[in-house]
Motif scaffolding. Structure first.
Motif, short mmCIF file in Angstrom:
data_model
loop_
_atom_site.label_atom_id
_atom_site.label_comp_id
_atom_site.label_asym_id
_atom_site.label_seq_id
_atom_site.Cartn_x
_atom_site.Cartn_y
_atom_site.Cartn_z
N VAL A 28 22.37 -47.44 -15.03
CA VAL A 28 22.88 -47.83 -16.33
C VAL A 28 23.80 -46.73 -16.85
N LEU A 29 25.02 -47.13 -17.23
CA LEU A 29 26.04 -46.18 -17.64
C LEU A 29 26.71 -46.62 -18.94
N SER A 30 27.32 -45.67 -19.62
CA SER A 30 28.03 -45.95 -20.87
C SER A 30 29.54 -45.95 -20.62
N ILE A 31 30.20 -47.04 -20.98
CA ILE A 31 31.66 -47.11 -20.83
C ILE A 31 32.33 -46.03 -21.67
N GLY A 32 31.86 -45.86 -22.90
CA GLY A 32 32.45 -44.85 -23.79
C GLY A 32 32.35 -43.44 -23.24
N LYS A 33 31.22 -43.11 -22.64
CA LYS A 33 31.05 -41.77 -22.07
C LYS A 33 31.87 -41.57 -20.81
N LEU A 34 31.95 -42.59 -19.97
CA LEU A 34 32.66 -42.46 -18.70
C LEU A 34 34.18 -42.55 -18.83
N PHE A 35 34.64 -43.45 -19.68
CA PHE A 35 36.07 -43.70 -19.76
C PHE A 35 36.69 -43.19 -21.06
N GLY A 36 35.85 -42.69 -21.99
CA GLY A 36 36.33 -42.17 -23.27
C GLY A 36 36.32 -43.25 -24.34
N ARG A 37 35.97 -42.85 -25.55
CA ARG A 37 35.95 -43.79 -26.67
C ARG A 37 37.34 -44.37 -26.86
N GLY A 38 37.41 -45.66 -27.05
CA GLY A 38 38.70 -46.32 -27.29
C GLY A 38 39.50 -46.60 -26.03
N ALA A 39 38.91 -46.40 -24.87
CA ALA A 39 39.63 -46.68 -23.61
C ALA A 39 40.02 -48.16 -23.58
N GLN A 40 41.19 -48.41 -23.08
CA GLN A 40 41.70 -49.78 -22.98
C GLN A 40 40.94 -50.55 -21.92
#
Length: 133
Positions: free
Chosen positions: A31-43
Protein backbone atom coordinates in the motif's frame (compact mmCIF):
# COMPACT_ATOMS: atom_id res chain seq x y z
CA UNK A 1 3.08 -8.09 -5.81
CA UNK A 2 -0.05 -5.97 -6.16
CA UNK A 3 0.51 -2.31 -5.40
CA UNK A 4 -2.49 -0.40 -4.11
CA UNK A 5 -2.11 3.36 -4.33
CA UNK A 6 -4.07 5.74 -2.11
CA UNK A 7 -4.90 8.93 -4.04
CA UNK A 8 -3.88 12.24 -2.52
CA UNK A 9 -7.54 13.15 -1.89
CA UNK A 10 -7.40 10.51 0.86
CA UNK A 11 -5.04 10.80 3.81
CA UNK A 12 -1.50 9.48 3.27
CA UNK A 13 -1.74 8.14 6.82
CA UNK A 14 -4.22 5.59 5.51
CA UNK A 15 -1.56 4.29 3.12
CA UNK A 16 1.02 4.21 5.91
CA UNK A 17 -1.35 2.45 8.33
CA UNK A 18 -2.54 -0.12 5.82
CA UNK A 19 1.04 -0.77 4.79
CA UNK A 20 1.89 -1.61 8.40
CA UNK A 21 -1.26 -3.69 8.89
CA UNK A 22 -0.67 -5.63 5.65
CA UNK A 23 3.01 -6.43 6.23
CA UNK A 24 2.50 -9.53 8.43
CA UNK A 25 0.07 -11.05 5.91
CA UNK A 26 2.75 -11.84 3.34
CA UNK A 27 0.05 -12.04 0.65
CA UNK A 28 1.76 -9.81 -1.89
CA UNK A 29 -0.05 -6.49 -1.32
CA UNK A 30 1.81 -3.23 -0.88
CA UNK A 31 0.00 0.00 0.00
CA UNK A 32 1.47 3.31 -1.15
CA UNK A 33 0.56 6.99 -1.19
CA UNK A 34 0.40 8.77 -4.56
CA UNK A 35 1.06 12.11 -2.86
CA UNK A 36 4.19 10.85 -1.13
CA UNK A 37 5.59 9.04 -4.16
CA UNK A 38 4.77 11.50 -6.92
CA UNK A 39 4.44 14.74 -4.91
CA UNK A 40 1.34 16.65 -3.86
CA UNK A 41 -0.49 18.04 -6.87
CA UNK A 42 1.18 15.68 -9.36
CA UNK A 43 -0.68 15.55 -12.65
CA UNK A 44 -2.69 12.40 -13.31
CA UNK A 45 -0.98 12.16 -16.68
CA UNK A 46 2.35 11.73 -14.88
CA UNK A 47 1.46 9.05 -12.32
CA UNK A 48 -1.18 6.97 -14.12
CA UNK A 49 1.26 5.53 -16.71
CA UNK A 50 3.77 4.66 -13.97
CA UNK A 51 1.14 2.91 -11.88
CA UNK A 52 -0.01 1.10 -15.02
CA UNK A 53 3.52 -0.19 -15.63
CA UNK A 54 3.34 -1.78 -12.18
CA UNK A 55 -0.16 -3.16 -12.81
CA UNK A 56 -1.24 -1.09 -9.83
CA UNK A 57 -4.61 -0.17 -8.42
CA UNK A 58 -5.85 3.22 -7.16
CA UNK A 59 -8.30 4.06 -4.38
CA UNK A 60 -9.77 7.55 -4.71
CA UNK A 61 -12.78 9.62 -3.80
CA UNK A 62 -12.48 11.67 -7.02
CA UNK A 63 -15.34 10.36 -9.17
CA UNK A 64 -14.54 13.08 -11.73
CA UNK A 65 -11.68 10.90 -12.95
CA UNK A 66 -14.25 8.51 -14.37
CA UNK A 67 -16.44 11.31 -15.70
CA UNK A 68 -13.58 12.90 -17.63
CA UNK A 69 -13.25 11.01 -20.91
CA UNK A 70 -9.55 11.89 -21.21
CA UNK A 71 -8.70 10.61 -17.74
CA UNK A 72 -10.88 7.52 -18.09
CA UNK A 73 -9.11 6.68 -21.34
CA UNK A 74 -5.75 7.20 -19.63
CA UNK A 75 -6.63 4.66 -16.92
CA UNK A 76 -7.90 2.22 -19.54
CA UNK A 77 -4.89 2.66 -21.82
CA UNK A 78 -2.47 1.93 -18.98
CA UNK A 79 -4.48 -0.91 -17.44
CA UNK A 80 -4.99 0.64 -14.01
CA UNK A 81 -7.73 -0.69 -11.74
CA UNK A 82 -9.60 1.92 -9.73
CA UNK A 83 -11.88 1.99 -6.71
CA UNK A 84 -14.07 5.05 -6.18
CA UNK A 85 -15.24 5.79 -2.65
CA UNK A 86 -18.01 8.24 -3.46
CA UNK A 87 -18.54 10.58 -0.50
CA UNK A 88 -21.98 11.72 0.66
CA UNK A 89 -21.20 15.40 -0.06
CA UNK A 90 -18.95 17.57 -2.22
CA UNK A 91 -16.74 18.17 0.80
CA UNK A 92 -15.65 14.54 0.75
CA UNK A 93 -15.16 12.25 3.69
CA UNK A 94 -13.61 13.43 6.94
CA UNK A 95 -10.40 11.70 7.95
CA UNK A 96 -12.13 9.12 10.17
CA UNK A 97 -14.83 8.51 7.56
CA UNK A 98 -12.05 7.79 5.06
CA UNK A 99 -10.49 5.32 7.47
CA UNK A 100 -13.84 3.65 8.14
CA UNK A 101 -14.72 3.35 4.45
CA UNK A 102 -11.36 1.87 3.43
CA UNK A 103 -11.14 -0.56 6.35
CA UNK A 104 -14.76 -1.66 5.93
CA UNK A 105 -14.07 -2.51 2.28
CA UNK A 106 -10.45 -3.68 2.51
CA UNK A 107 -11.07 -7.42 2.08
CA UNK A 108 -13.30 -6.77 -0.94
CA UNK A 109 -10.69 -4.41 -2.44
CA UNK A 110 -7.99 -7.08 -2.13
CA UNK A 111 -10.28 -9.72 -3.61
CA UNK A 112 -11.21 -7.52 -6.58
CA UNK A 113 -7.54 -6.65 -7.15
CA UNK A 114 -7.10 -10.19 -8.37
CA UNK A 115 -9.40 -9.34 -11.33
CA UNK A 116 -7.98 -8.66 -14.73
CA UNK A 117 -7.08 -5.00 -15.25
CA UNK A 118 -8.61 -2.55 -16.30
CA UNK A 119 -11.52 -2.26 -13.91
CA UNK A 120 -13.49 0.43 -12.13
CA UNK A 121 -15.63 -0.16 -9.07
CA UNK A 122 -17.65 2.35 -7.10
CA UNK A 123 -19.35 2.47 -3.73
CA UNK A 124 -21.08 5.11 -1.65
CA UNK A 125 -21.08 5.49 2.10
CA UNK A 126 -24.35 3.54 2.18
CA UNK A 127 -23.34 0.78 -0.29
CA UNK A 128 -22.88 -2.67 1.14
CA UNK A 129 -20.46 -3.59 -1.65
CA UNK A 130 -18.72 -2.22 -4.74
CA UNK A 131 -20.52 -2.08 -8.06
CA UNK A 132 -18.86 -2.21 -11.45
CA UNK A 133 -18.77 0.88 -13.61
Amino acid sequence: MTKIYIDENLSPYIADGLGILESPNNDDFEVLSIGKLFGRGAQDEDWIPKIGEERGVVITQDINIHRSRRQRELFEKHGVGIFFLTPPSKNGYTYWEQVEQVIKRWRDIKKKCRNKRTFAFRCTSKSSEFEGM
